[in-house]
Write an enzyme that holds these catalytic residues in place. Sequence first.
Site, PDB file in Angstrom:
ATOM      1  N   ASP A   1       0.864  -1.175   0.000  1.00 39.75           N
ATOM      2  CA  ASP A   1       0.000   0.000   0.000  1.00 39.75           C
ATOM      3  C   ASP A   1       0.909   1.235   0.000  1.00 39.75           C
ATOM      4  O   ASP A   1       2.066   1.162   0.434  1.00 39.75           O
ATOM      5  CB  ASP A   1      -0.892  -0.033   1.246  1.00 39.75           C
ATOM      6  CG  ASP A   1      -1.694   1.238   1.434  1.00 39.75           C
ATOM      7  OD1 ASP A   1      -2.383   1.652   0.478  1.00 39.75           O
ATOM      8  OD2 ASP A   1      -1.615   1.829   2.529  1.00 39.75           O
TER       9      ASP A   1
ATOM     10  N   ASP B   1      -0.107   5.108   0.751  1.00 42.79           N
ATOM     11  CA  ASP B   1      -0.320   6.132   1.770  1.00 42.79           C
ATOM     12  C   ASP B   1      -0.246   5.557   3.180  1.00 42.79           C
ATOM     13  O   ASP B   1      -0.928   4.583   3.509  1.00 42.79           O
ATOM     14  CB  ASP B   1      -1.691   6.792   1.581  1.00 42.79           C
ATOM     15  CG  ASP B   1      -1.817   7.502   0.244  1.00 42.79           C
ATOM     16  OD1 ASP B   1      -0.775   7.756  -0.393  1.00 42.79           O
ATOM     17  OD2 ASP B   1      -2.957   7.789  -0.166  1.00 42.79           O
TER      18      ASP B   1
ATOM     19  N   ASP C   1      -1.172  -0.516   6.209  1.00 41.67           N
ATOM     20  CA  ASP C   1      -1.468   0.068   7.520  1.00 41.67           C
ATOM     21  C   ASP C   1      -2.949   0.012   7.862  1.00 41.67           C
ATOM     22  O   ASP C   1      -3.328   0.309   8.988  1.00 41.67           O
ATOM     23  CB  ASP C   1      -1.040   1.542   7.536  1.00 41.67           C
ATOM     24  CG  ASP C   1      -1.965   2.390   6.671  1.00 41.67           C
ATOM     25  OD1 ASP C   1      -2.694   3.239   7.209  1.00 41.67           O
ATOM     26  OD2 ASP C   1      -1.989   2.166   5.441  1.00 41.67           O
TER      27      ASP C   1
END
Length: 233
Positions: A17, A19, A191
């Site tokens: 991922d 961001d 995250d």
Amino acid sequence: MSGEAVARPVPTAAFFDLDRTLIRGSANYPLAIAAFRSGHVPWKDLVKDTVNAISFHRKGSTDEGSEALRERILRAVAGIRQSDIIHLTDVITPGIVRKAIPASMTLLSECRALGQDRIVVSASPIELVSRIATALGLEGAVATRSELDTEGRYTGHLAGEFCYGAGKVIEIEKLAAERGYDLSRCAAYSDSISDLPMMERVGTAVAVNPDGELRELARERGWRIVEVGRKRH
């Protein structure tokens, strides 16, 4: 020499991922600022993106926020030439890469040492994500693609899936089919609980500075948890 063919190893990948996993904050916010300065985004939309960027920095993404951002981006770029957006992404990519999280760069190095292709997977536009991947020296990018007309202008519609949630799974499966990845031998790093579909689709899941839901789930399932030096609020 033996006439037997030597079996070639099956290629594997580590899907990251973008961001809050590879970079601090959102890659879309610098793009919104650049689009506003070039006259492509109205002031009121820039204000919305500023508020959303602050919220995202503190809390992470939500399904509703990501859907709204997708629709706003599609509306904003409708009628604009892809070459104009590519020019904007070329300008802002160095600044975004400077926000790379050191601990995550170490993870990328670990994956390279294992011989894995490192692929960025993001809901952000492919025009931006692919340049970030190249700047970081990675092997590929999977991101949201917008439809183009015959003159190279955006139509305001998607070409393929919105690369978020379950959409990420569809897009990494396409890449896996193209490159021969065995997803059961691949890894995913994120995250956010929104990336659970992607993390469950591969053989190894790693939670990077995870939100509360993902942290709890990672502990339950025995997934590796990597802290990047900044607590979530």
